[in-house]
Design an enzyme around this catalytic site. Structure first.
Site, PDB file in Angstrom:
ATOM      1  N   CYS A 118       0.810  -1.224   0.000  1.00 20.71           N
ATOM      2  CA  CYS A 118       0.000   0.000   0.000  1.00 20.71           C
ATOM      3  C   CYS A 118       0.837   1.264   0.000  1.00 20.71           C
ATOM      4  O   CYS A 118       0.310   2.357  -0.226  1.00 20.71           O
ATOM      5  CB  CYS A 118      -0.958  -0.015   1.177  1.00 20.71           C
ATOM      6  SG  CYS A 118      -2.114  -1.384   1.031  1.00 20.71           S
ATOM      7  N   HIS A 259      -3.452   6.857   2.284  1.00 21.45           N
ATOM      8  CA  HIS A 259      -3.810   5.550   1.731  1.00 21.45           C
ATOM      9  C   HIS A 259      -5.171   5.158   2.289  1.00 21.45           C
ATOM     10  O   HIS A 259      -5.455   5.375   3.467  1.00 21.45           O
ATOM     11  CB  HIS A 259      -2.749   4.514   2.109  1.00 21.45           C
ATOM     12  CG  HIS A 259      -3.180   3.118   1.779  1.00 21.45           C
ATOM     13  ND1 HIS A 259      -3.575   2.754   0.510  1.00 21.45           N
ATOM     14  CD2 HIS A 259      -3.320   2.015   2.554  1.00 21.45           C
ATOM     15  CE1 HIS A 259      -3.925   1.483   0.522  1.00 21.45           C
ATOM     16  NE2 HIS A 259      -3.780   1.017   1.740  1.00 21.45           N
ATOM     17  N   ASN A 289      -9.979  -0.704  -0.671  1.00 19.97           N
ATOM     18  CA  ASN A 289      -8.520  -0.597  -0.655  1.00 19.97           C
ATOM     19  C   ASN A 289      -7.975  -1.130  -1.989  1.00 19.97           C
ATOM     20  O   ASN A 289      -8.018  -2.322  -2.249  1.00 19.97           O
ATOM     21  CB  ASN A 289      -7.969  -1.419   0.523  1.00 19.97           C
ATOM     22  CG  ASN A 289      -6.455  -1.322   0.630  1.00 19.97           C
ATOM     23  OD1 ASN A 289      -5.788  -0.792  -0.244  1.00 19.97           O
ATOM     24  ND2 ASN A 289      -5.915  -1.849   1.718  1.00 19.97           N
TER      25      ASN A 289
END
Ligand code: ACO
Length: 335
Positions: A118, A259, A289
């Site tokens: 990520c 993020h 995500n």
């Protein structure tokens, strides 16, 4: 390169994104695992995510760069480097960057993949900026792309509700006005967390076999609760550190660009930075995500909506598998 000796900064001069059409909403997950729309929304902030039904990560990245080229007028043969941040490459090799280069016809470019889960986009953005700051490259494309559905176990309620597929891209070019562009970065890895968020099989540690497939070891494994605790601290720590180093207060920052893994992690980071929700870029509700794609998706959507203006101070922050975490401080230079 020390900050004092820089003669140019890398600035973002274009943005682009692409998401697949197919939407999986929370209701769909109620029909395949023991979960509820209410649990997913309150624990994560996610309402729906996009899934690529046909194609691979290189297709996501290619479409995002095509969108970037449409938005900027950038020609394929002007691109000198393509950095693809991803943990779902089409293949171990060739690199996804090679496939993307060929797809878009960037015949003068070199490129490579960067694996930092990520934090991939943040690490890649700093890498791209370093190429520009070196003086040797003038047009670098950085793309975050992940087809998370390729490594998601849709029978595991702990992980399947979290992830989606997408790509976002930016163009980096030099500016001699050092008030604009990337100003600073704080990047970290902590491999002691390797077992808490991992795809266990398929690499050289555990090559693919009948057993690895039967034991579902080619999917994401995450100890969510343990990762949550370190993510909250890690993302807030690097965000606070970059603010201190650059003498920034919450009032100076136009946007935190975090993020998008969990709305609760985002809120905790914003609180530590002393900034309110209205100054936080959030689109987790629409896409979930998307790993390396979350931050460029935010930048593209907010820019397209006219919410970013020249001179805005942004802090980009991430935390992900590895562990990897980091923050970038940049001053927006596009009108
Ligand atoms: N629906 C209903 N219940 C669920 C679901 C679900 N989809 N998933 C888990 N549960 C249950 C668990 O089984 C557990 O039940 P139990 O108490 O009976 O054992 C209970 O809910 C609580 O589980 P937790 O894991 O403690 O739930 P939590 O509130 O921590 O939320 C989540 C889970 C959303 C995964 C959270 O821990 C999280 O966001 N973690 C960090 C994610 C992250 O930042 N990852 C890094 C980036 S990802 C990357 O790098 C690829």
């Amino acid at each position: 390169m020390s900050r004092e000796r820089k003669t140019v900064n890398a600035q973002i001069t274009g943005v682009g994104m692409w998401v697949p059409e197919k939407v999986l909403d929370n209701k769909y997950f109620e029909s395949i695992v023991d979960t509820s729309d209410e649990w997913i929304r309150t624990r994560t902030g996610i309402q729906e995510r996009r899934i690529l039904e046909k194609g691979a990560t290189s297709d996501l990245a290619t479409n995002a760069i095509k969108n970037l080229m449409e938005n900027t007028g950038l020609k394929p043969d002007e691109i000198e480097a393509i950095i693809v941040a991803t943990v779902t490459p089409d293949y171990f090799f060739p690199a996804t960057a090679c496939l993307v280069q060929d797809n878009i016809g960037a015949k003068n470019a070199f490129g490579y993949d960067l694996s930092a889960a990520c934090s991939g986009f943040i690490f890649a953005l700093q890498q791209g900026a370093s190429l520009i700051e070196s003086g040797r490259y003038k047009k670098v494309v950085v793309v975050g792309a992940d087809k998370m559905s390729a490594i998601t176990d849709y029978t595991d309620r702990n992980t399947c509700i979290l992830f989606g597929d997408a790509a976002g891209a930016v163009l980096l070019e030099p500016t001699e006005n050092l008030e604009y562009g990337l100003q600073d970065s704080v990047l970290r890895v902590d491999g002691s967390g390797r077992d808490l968020l991992i795809m266990k099989a398929g690499g050289s540690a555990m090559p693919a076999s009948k057993e690895t497939v039967e034991n579902k070891l080619h999917y994401i494994y995450q100890d969510g609760r343990a990762v949550f605790k370190v993510a909250v601290k890690g993302m807030a720590d690097v965000s606070a550190e970059i603010m201190e180093r650059n003498n920034l207060t919450g009032g100076d920052i136009a946007y935190l660009v975090p993020h998008q893994a969990n709305l609760r992690i985002i809120d905790a980071t914003a609180k530590r930075m002393g900034i309110t929700r209205d100054k936080v870029m959030i689109n987790i509700q629409k896409y979930g995500n998307t790993t390396a794609a979350t931050i460029p998706l935010c930048l593209t959507e907010y820019y397209n909506a006219g919410k970013l203006k020249k001179g805005d101070k942004l802090v980009l922050s991430s935390f992900g598998g590895g562990f990897t975490f980091g923050s970038i401080y940049l001053v927006w230079s596009m009108d």
